[in-house]
Design an enzyme around this catalytic site. Structure first.
Site, PDB file in Angstrom:
ATOM      1  N   CYS A 153       0.809  -1.099   0.050  1.00  0.00           N
ATOM      2  CA  CYS A 153       0.171  -0.146  -0.006  1.00  0.00           C
ATOM      3  C   CYS A 153       0.725   1.235   0.176  1.00  0.00           C
ATOM      4  CB  CYS A 153      -0.954   0.019   1.157  1.00  0.00           C
ATOM      5  SG  CYS A 153      -0.020   0.049   2.684  1.00  0.00           S
ATOM      6  N   HIS A 198      -2.662   1.815   6.851  1.00  0.00           N
ATOM      7  CA  HIS A 198      -3.181   1.600   5.325  1.00  0.00           C
ATOM      8  C   HIS A 198      -3.000   2.899   4.795  1.00  0.00           C
ATOM      9  CE1 HIS A 198      -4.425  -0.625   2.042  1.00  0.00           C
ATOM     10  NE2 HIS A 198      -5.473   0.180   1.586  1.00  0.00           N
ATOM     11  N   GLU A 210      -6.049   1.259  -4.528  1.00  0.00           N
ATOM     12  CA  GLU A 210      -5.079   0.643  -3.258  1.00  0.00           C
ATOM     13  C   GLU A 210      -4.301  -0.372  -3.764  1.00  0.00           C
ATOM     14  OE1 GLU A 210      -7.417  -0.386  -0.062  1.00  0.00           O
ATOM     15  OE2 GLU A 210      -8.864  -1.613  -1.274  1.00  0.00           O
TER      16      GLU A 210
END
Length: 232
Positions: A153, A198, A210
């Site tokens: 990520c 994240h 993502e």
């Protein structure tokens, strides 16, 4: 002698007929053998009055016996037919069970798309960040990777911003710490969305791109909350 009447159904009053017959015979005897009649009629020499009464009484009883026998015979013939029709009428017809309805198919939610949507990227540096990140959709997720064939990520965000000359660390918490927090309702395409552990790039209209996880890889997905940070 009288004959039995056929076809008569026996009922509960039949036993009383014998008593009635005997009573009738006695009554007739009393009238027929009254004192005045006995005096007027000479007694026969061979047959006495008592013998005639006994003969009449025997005939009446024999006639009654024959009638009762006929009643009983008719009743025995009638009873099986009556019981059979009654049993048939009392039968209950059970309807077969209704067939089971087929199960209703359960609609599954469509998974998040792995293809780049037709999102018009903004102009300028933010447009470059968004366009490059969308070009990576479908590539695999790999921890600590920042391209060009796989990403995690923070590696995806770091590589996208590197295209416009913004250097970011390869760690989600450190990326969020360097940006300017954007109030809710003022997010723009190219902002970085941060949740615990994240980061992703906001596309607009409630969507983001993502590097999700090893199963999903790089994808477009709905925004799942978080805080937006701006670097341009």
């Amino acid at each position: 002698m009288h004959r039995a009447v056929p076809g008569v159904v026996l009922n509960a009053s039949q036993p009383l007929r014998r008593i009635a017959a005997g009573t009738t015979v006695l009554a007739l005897s009393a009238v027929w053998l009254g004192s005045s009649a006995a005096a007027a009629q000479p007694a026969p020499t061979n047959v006495t009055a008592t013998d005639e009464v006994a003969t009449l009484q025997a005939e009446l009883l024999a006639d009654e016996e024959a009638r009762i026998a006929a009643f009983e015979k008719a009743d025995r013939a009638y009873r099986p037919i009556h019981l059979s029709s009654r049993d048939t009428a009392s039968r209950v017809v059970v309807a077969p069970p209704a067939p089971a309805k087929p199960p209703v198919p359960v609609k599954k939610k469509p998974p998040a798309t792995t293809k780049a949507p037709s999102v018009a990227p903004p102009s300028g540096a933010a447009g470059t960040v968004v366009s490059w990140a969308l070009g990576q959709v479908g590539k695999p997720y790999k921890w600590a990777a920042a391209g060009p064939n796989a990403f995690d990520c923070s590696g995806l965000v770091m590589a996208a911003y590197a295209k416009v000359g913004v250097k970011l660390p390869h760690q989600s918490e450190q990326i969020a710490a360097r940006g300017r927090k954007v109030p809710a309702g003022q997010w723009r395409a190219g902002d970085v969305i941060h949740t615990s552990g994240h980061v992703a790039i906001y596309l607009g209209n409630g969507k983001m791109v993502e590097a999700a996880n090893p199963q999903a890889g790089v994808r477009v997905a709905p925004v799942r909350g978080g805080t937006a940070y701006r670097f341009l």
